[in-house]
Design a protein around this motif. Structure first.
Motif, PDB file in Angstrom:
ATOM      1  N   THR A 151       6.508 108.026 113.189  1.00 47.26           N
ATOM      2  CA  THR A 151       5.487 108.562 114.099  1.00 47.26           C
ATOM      3  C   THR A 151       6.008 108.662 115.527  1.00 47.26           C
ATOM      4  OG1 THR A 151       4.592 106.337 114.451  1.00 47.26           O
ATOM      5  CG2 THR A 151       3.628 107.651 112.672  1.00 47.26           C
ATOM      6  N   ALA A 152       6.829 107.703 115.955  1.00 47.68           N
ATOM      7  CA  ALA A 152       7.274 107.671 117.348  1.00 47.68           C
ATOM      8  C   ALA A 152       8.225 108.813 117.669  1.00 47.68           C
ATOM      9  CB  ALA A 152       7.948 106.328 117.651  1.00 47.68           C
ATOM     10  N   ARG A 153       9.130 109.145 116.738  1.00 48.46           N
ATOM     11  CA  ARG A 153      10.149 110.163 117.039  1.00 48.46           C
ATOM     12  C   ARG A 153       9.844 111.527 116.464  1.00 48.46           C
ATOM     13  NH1 ARG A 153      15.597 107.036 115.399  1.00 48.46           N
ATOM     14  NH2 ARG A 153      14.199 106.388 113.706  1.00 48.46           N
ATOM     15  N   PHE A 154       8.790 111.647 115.641  1.00 53.08           N
ATOM     16  CA  PHE A 154       8.445 112.954 115.080  1.00 53.08           C
ATOM     17  C   PHE A 154       6.979 113.330 115.328  1.00 53.08           C
ATOM     18  CE2 PHE A 154      12.526 112.973 113.136  1.00 53.08           C
ATOM     19  CZ  PHE A 154      12.784 114.284 112.776  1.00 53.08           C
ATOM     20  N   THR A 155       6.047 112.522 114.858  1.00 55.25           N
ATOM     21  CA  THR A 155       4.653 112.953 114.875  1.00 55.25           C
ATOM     22  C   THR A 155       4.075 113.021 116.282  1.00 55.25           C
ATOM     23  OG1 THR A 155       4.461 111.831 112.735  1.00 55.25           O
ATOM     24  CG2 THR A 155       2.433 112.634 113.740  1.00 55.25           C
ATOM     25  N   VAL A 156       4.255 111.970 117.075  1.00 50.82           N
ATOM     26  CA  VAL A 156       3.717 111.979 118.433  1.00 50.82           C
ATOM     27  C   VAL A 156       4.374 113.052 119.297  1.00 50.82           C
ATOM     28  CG1 VAL A 156       3.437 110.622 120.546  1.00 50.82           C
ATOM     29  CG2 VAL A 156       2.916 109.588 118.316  1.00 50.82           C
ATOM     30  N   PRO A 157       5.715 113.174 119.291  1.00 50.34           N
ATOM     31  CA  PRO A 157       6.317 114.275 120.055  1.00 50.34           C
ATOM     32  C   PRO A 157       5.879 115.656 119.568  1.00 50.34           C
ATOM     33  CG  PRO A 157       7.972 112.632 119.517  1.00 50.34           C
ATOM     34  CD  PRO A 157       6.746 112.274 118.752  1.00 50.34           C
ATOM     35  N   PHE A 158       5.692 115.802 118.262  1.00 51.78           N
ATOM     36  CA  PHE A 158       5.254 117.097 117.738  1.00 51.78           C
ATOM     37  C   PHE A 158       3.887 117.469 118.283  1.00 51.78           C
ATOM     38  CE2 PHE A 158       3.155 119.788 114.596  1.00 51.78           C
ATOM     39  CZ  PHE A 158       4.113 120.768 114.383  1.00 51.78           C
TER      40      PHE A 158
ATOM     41  N   GLY B 203       7.917 122.808 105.843  1.00 49.02           N
ATOM     42  CA  GLY B 203       8.764 121.681 105.492  1.00 49.02           C
ATOM     43  C   GLY B 203       7.965 120.465 105.064  1.00 49.02           C
ATOM     44  N   ASN B 204       8.685 119.436 104.678  1.00 48.04           N
ATOM     45  CA  ASN B 204       8.068 118.197 104.215  1.00 48.04           C
ATOM     46  C   ASN B 204       8.934 117.015 104.602  1.00 48.04           C
ATOM     47  OD1 ASN B 204       6.150 116.629 102.353  1.00 48.04           O
ATOM     48  ND2 ASN B 204       8.154 116.104 101.486  1.00 48.04           N
ATOM     49  N   GLU B 205       8.322 116.058 105.311  1.00 46.89           N
ATOM     50  CA  GLU B 205       8.983 114.820 105.728  1.00 46.89           C
ATOM     51  C   GLU B 205      10.336 115.099 106.391  1.00 46.89           C
ATOM     52  OE1 GLU B 205       8.878 112.301 102.237  1.00 46.89           O
ATOM     53  OE2 GLU B 205       6.720 111.989 102.449  1.00 46.89           O
ATOM     54  N   PRO B 206      10.315 115.876 107.474  1.00 43.93           N
ATOM     55  CA  PRO B 206      11.572 116.204 108.149  1.00 43.93           C
ATOM     56  C   PRO B 206      12.267 114.989 108.752  1.00 43.93           C
ATOM     57  CG  PRO B 206       9.686 116.873 109.484  1.00 43.93           C
ATOM     58  CD  PRO B 206       9.148 116.481 108.145  1.00 43.93           C
ATOM     59  N   ASP B 207      11.538 113.914 108.968  1.00 44.82           N
ATOM     60  CA  ASP B 207      12.179 112.703 109.485  1.00 44.82           C
ATOM     61  C   ASP B 207      13.122 112.075 108.473  1.00 44.82           C
ATOM     62  OD1 ASP B 207       9.742 112.317 108.107  1.00 44.82           O
ATOM     63  OD2 ASP B 207       9.438 110.323 108.957  1.00 44.82           O
ATOM     64  N   LEU B 208      13.103 112.557 107.223  1.00 43.97           N
ATOM     65  CA  LEU B 208      14.044 112.068 106.200  1.00 43.97           C
ATOM     66  C   LEU B 208      15.175 113.059 105.923  1.00 43.97           C
ATOM     67  CD1 LEU B 208      11.576 110.541 103.560  1.00 43.97           C
ATOM     68  CD2 LEU B 208      12.755 109.389 105.449  1.00 43.97           C
ATOM     69  N   TYR B 209      15.160 114.218 106.556  1.00 40.18           N
ATOM     70  CA  TYR B 209      16.185 115.236 106.266  1.00 40.18           C
ATOM     71  C   TYR B 209      17.604 114.710 106.526  1.00 40.18           C
ATOM     72  CZ  TYR B 209      13.008 119.287 105.691  1.00 40.18           C
ATOM     73  OH  TYR B 209      12.078 120.191 105.242  1.00 40.18           O
ATOM     74  N   HIS B 210      17.765 113.914 107.553  1.00 41.34           N
ATOM     75  CA  HIS B 210      19.112 113.442 107.897  1.00 41.34           C
ATOM     76  C   HIS B 210      19.628 112.392 106.915  1.00 41.34           C
ATOM     77  CE1 HIS B 210      16.596 110.262 109.606  1.00 41.34           C
ATOM     78  NE2 HIS B 210      17.664 109.479 109.573  1.00 41.34           N
ATOM     79  N   SER B 211      18.725 111.806 106.117  1.00 46.76           N
ATOM     80  CA  SER B 211      19.143 110.762 105.179  1.00 46.76           C
ATOM     81  C   SER B 211      19.125 111.208 103.722  1.00 46.76           C
ATOM     82  CB  SER B 211      18.259 109.523 105.332  1.00 46.76           C
ATOM     83  OG  SER B 211      16.897 109.827 105.054  1.00 46.76           O
TER      84      SER B 211
ATOM     85  N   GLN C 135       0.378 113.507 108.957  1.00 44.34           N
ATOM     86  CA  GLN C 135       1.235 112.350 108.739  1.00 44.34           C
ATOM     87  C   GLN C 135       1.054 111.904 107.298  1.00 44.34           C
ATOM     88  OE1 GLN C 135       3.372 110.752 110.903  1.00 44.34           O
ATOM     89  NE2 GLN C 135       3.941 109.371 109.235  1.00 44.34           N
ATOM     90  N   HIS C 136       2.068 111.227 106.731  1.00 42.61           N
ATOM     91  CA  HIS C 136       1.975 110.701 105.376  1.00 42.61           C
ATOM     92  C   HIS C 136       1.803 109.187 105.423  1.00 42.61           C
ATOM     93  CE1 HIS C 136       4.326 114.424 103.721  1.00 42.61           C
ATOM     94  NE2 HIS C 136       3.194 114.728 104.328  1.00 42.61           N
TER      95      HIS C 136
ATOM     96  N   ALA D 230       4.058 116.663 109.121  1.00 44.42           N
ATOM     97  CA  ALA D 230       4.137 116.120 107.753  1.00 44.42           C
ATOM     98  C   ALA D 230       5.250 115.085 107.644  1.00 44.42           C
ATOM     99  CB  ALA D 230       4.340 117.244 106.729  1.00 44.42           C
ATOM    100  N   ALA D 231       5.340 114.208 108.637  1.00 41.79           N
ATOM    101  CA  ALA D 231       6.380 113.185 108.664  1.00 41.79           C
ATOM    102  C   ALA D 231       6.090 112.090 107.649  1.00 41.79           C
ATOM    103  CB  ALA D 231       6.493 112.585 110.057  1.00 41.79           C
ATOM    104  N   ALA D 232       7.177 111.498 107.119  1.00 42.54           N
ATOM    105  CA  ALA D 232       7.023 110.432 106.132  1.00 42.54           C
ATOM    106  C   ALA D 232       6.595 109.129 106.780  1.00 42.54           C
ATOM    107  CB  ALA D 232       8.333 110.228 105.378  1.00 42.54           C
ATOM    108  N   TYR D 233       7.252 108.775 107.902  1.00 45.00           N
ATOM    109  CA  TYR D 233       6.969 107.469 108.506  1.00 45.00           C
ATOM    110  C   TYR D 233       7.188 107.432 110.011  1.00 45.00           C
ATOM    111  CZ  TYR D 233      11.964 106.679 109.166  1.00 45.00           C
ATOM    112  OH  TYR D 233      13.267 106.786 109.583  1.00 45.00           O
TER     113      TYR D 233
END
Length: 495
Positions: free
Chosen positions: A235-242, A185-193, A255-256, A230-233
């Motif tokens: 970090t607190a809710r995606f990259t660090v928990p990952f 995947g790519n930038e999953p923190d943006l999937y909901h938007s 991270q991007h 591979a989060a877009a931005y």
């Protein structure tokens, strides 16, 4: 103490630096012409001239005690949209592209980005770009010819575990040891938007889907590491928990990073060249998360460049980006990053280190020249430097404690109108080398998209480049002094 002999990497870098054998070496590696020389060495060229009447600002500097990542040519890599596999860029016959990759040294190319979720293995999902076995075969041949490793992206937004496994099997069989890691995947923190998932979709949903695809791929191709998220931005809710939740087999946290939105009028070259005060702290927190999780390969910014949305038109392709990328790469290195991938592709007025028209290379952009300068310096431990200057003067100093026992100094003058007389202490006192070998990065103006030169020469679209020999810069009392015209950089290598 006797200086140890150069490592094979340092020796290759020295040959490329001096330009005497680099072009022949690279052409021969790609099947081009060859022939040895026998011509007398050219007379050393003078340093770039400072125009009469230009104000000159003096500064002293030194390398600080803080050190960062150990650098090699693998540090500064490239990133491309996966959909570009459908055009004839990645091919063993594309010798110009391969030569440009080889110039940067054995590197890491990440294939994925937004295009990963807009493409489908063997056309499983109608409306998406089909990725075919023949495209993968050509891509693998290109990467192997260049000597580059690959972070390979697999669709997450529109895929099935069975299809992901089938793709992975073919990719791994072709890339072999060139396959560094999978990226799902790519930038999953943006999937909901962005419409890929409902607005209620969360990190927990992502992790569940990621694990299902990971299990299928790992079963099909055991032993290949994974990277993410591979989060877009976020970090607190995606990259660090990952980092905490990914588990074994995921040695690389990704991270991007982009400075700002390229569509905003405030996204100027002056903004880009000003320090991003938030970046060091952000990097340090992610590096710490990777270390705590035991991720052996640490943090990599697997997609980054100047401004997102393709860059700021006629800003992200300007000469100033060559200076920006040097600062950016060293900032990442001294704050613990283990690598970055500069995103690119195409021939628009935004960002790309290598410009191509439907796969045909048309230019090595200013940003590429900055990357090449970094690559030539990247043979040891990165060090931060300090220049004592007034706050309104934009300049920086970086260093590399080379693995062959020498030292590299990089001085950047990012002021548009004033020259910089920099006197830099080597920190070695009486044991300092007698002189340093200079390599200059220059342009016709900070805003010019062409006219950049490294070592007095522009890297040609076919990958050829030969630096001019320049007179060594002597040391005095353990310091080295250079005069930099506006908008220039110089790399000083101890002899």
């Amino acid at each position: 103490m006797q200086t140890p002999p150069p490592t094979s990497e340092a020796r290759r870098r020295l040959m490329q630096w001096m330009g005497a054998l680099a072009t022949t070496e690279l052409l021969g590696a790609c099947g081009g012409g060859g022939g040895g020389g026998g011509n007398p060495a050219p007379s050393p060229a003078p340093p770039p001239a400072v125009a009469p009447g230009t104000p000159v600002v003096s500064a002293t500097g030194s390398l600080g005690g803080a050190t960062g990542a150990t650098l090699s040519s693998r540090f500064a890599g490239l990133s491309y949209e996966k959909t570009r596999l459908a055009i004839p860029l990645f091919s063993a016959s594309n010798t110009a592209f391969i030569r440009l990759l080889q110039r940067l040294g054995p590197g890491v190319l990440r294939i994925g980005a937004n295009g990963v979720d807009l493409s489908s293995w063997n056309g499983l999902v109608p409306g998406l770009t089909p990725i075919t076995p023949a495209q993968i075969d050509a891509f693998a041949a290109c990467m192997q010819a260049a000597g580059w490793q690959v972070i390979y992206g697999i669709n997450m937004a529109n895929n099935t575990p069975a299809n992901a496994a089938a793709e992975a099997s073919h990719v791994a069989s072709r890339l072999g040891s060139a396959l560094l890691a999978w990226e799902i995947g790519n930038e999953p923190d943006l999937y909901h938007s962005n419409g890929d998932r409902p607005s209620t979709w969360s990190y927990a949903d992502y992790l569940s889907e990621w694990r299902a695809l990971r299990s299928a791929v790992a079963a099909a191709v055991p032993g290949v590491p994974f990277s993410g998220p591979a989060a877009a931005y976020d970090t607190a809710r995606f990259t660090v928990p990952f980092a905490r939740d990914a588990g074994a087999g995921v040695p690389l946290l990704t991270q991007h990073y982009y400075r700002a939105n390229g569509q905003d009028t405030s996204s100027t070259l002056d903004l880009l060249l000003s320090a991003d005060a938030a970046l060091p702290g952000r990097l340090q927190s992610l590096v710490a998360a990777a270390r705590t999780a035991g991720m052996a390969d640490g943090l990599r910014l697997a997609e980054c460049n100047s401004f997102y949305n393709g860059g700021a038109p006629n800003v992200s392709n300007a000469f100033g980006t060559a200076l920006w990328v040097l600062d950016f790469l060293f900032t990442c290195a001294v704050n613990g990053c283990t690598g970055v991938n500069l995103h690119g592709g195409g021939n628009g007025s935004g960002y790309t280190p290598i410009a191509d028209s439907n796969g045909t290379v048309v230019a090595a952009r200013p940003e590429y020249h900055g990357m090449l300068m970094f690559s030539l310096a990247a043979a040891g431990m990165a060090r931060a430097g300090v220049l004592n200057l007034a706050s309104d003067f934009n300049a920086s100093l970086w260093g590399v404690q080379r693995s062959d026992g020498g030292i590299n100094l990089l001085v950047l003058n990012k002021d548009r109108n004033r020259a910089l007389q920099a006197t830099v202490s080597t920190g070695l006192g009486a044991s300092a080398p007698a002189s340093f070998d200079p390599l200059w990065l220059t342009g016709t103006s900070m805003d010019a998209p062409t006219g950049q030169m490294l070592g007095g020469s522009t890297v040609a679209p076919d990958g050829s480049w030969q630096a001019q020999a320049m007179a060594a810069v002597p040391t005095r009392d353990g310091s080295v002094s250079v005069l930099l015209p506006p908008a220039t950089a110089v790399l000083l290598r101890s002899l």
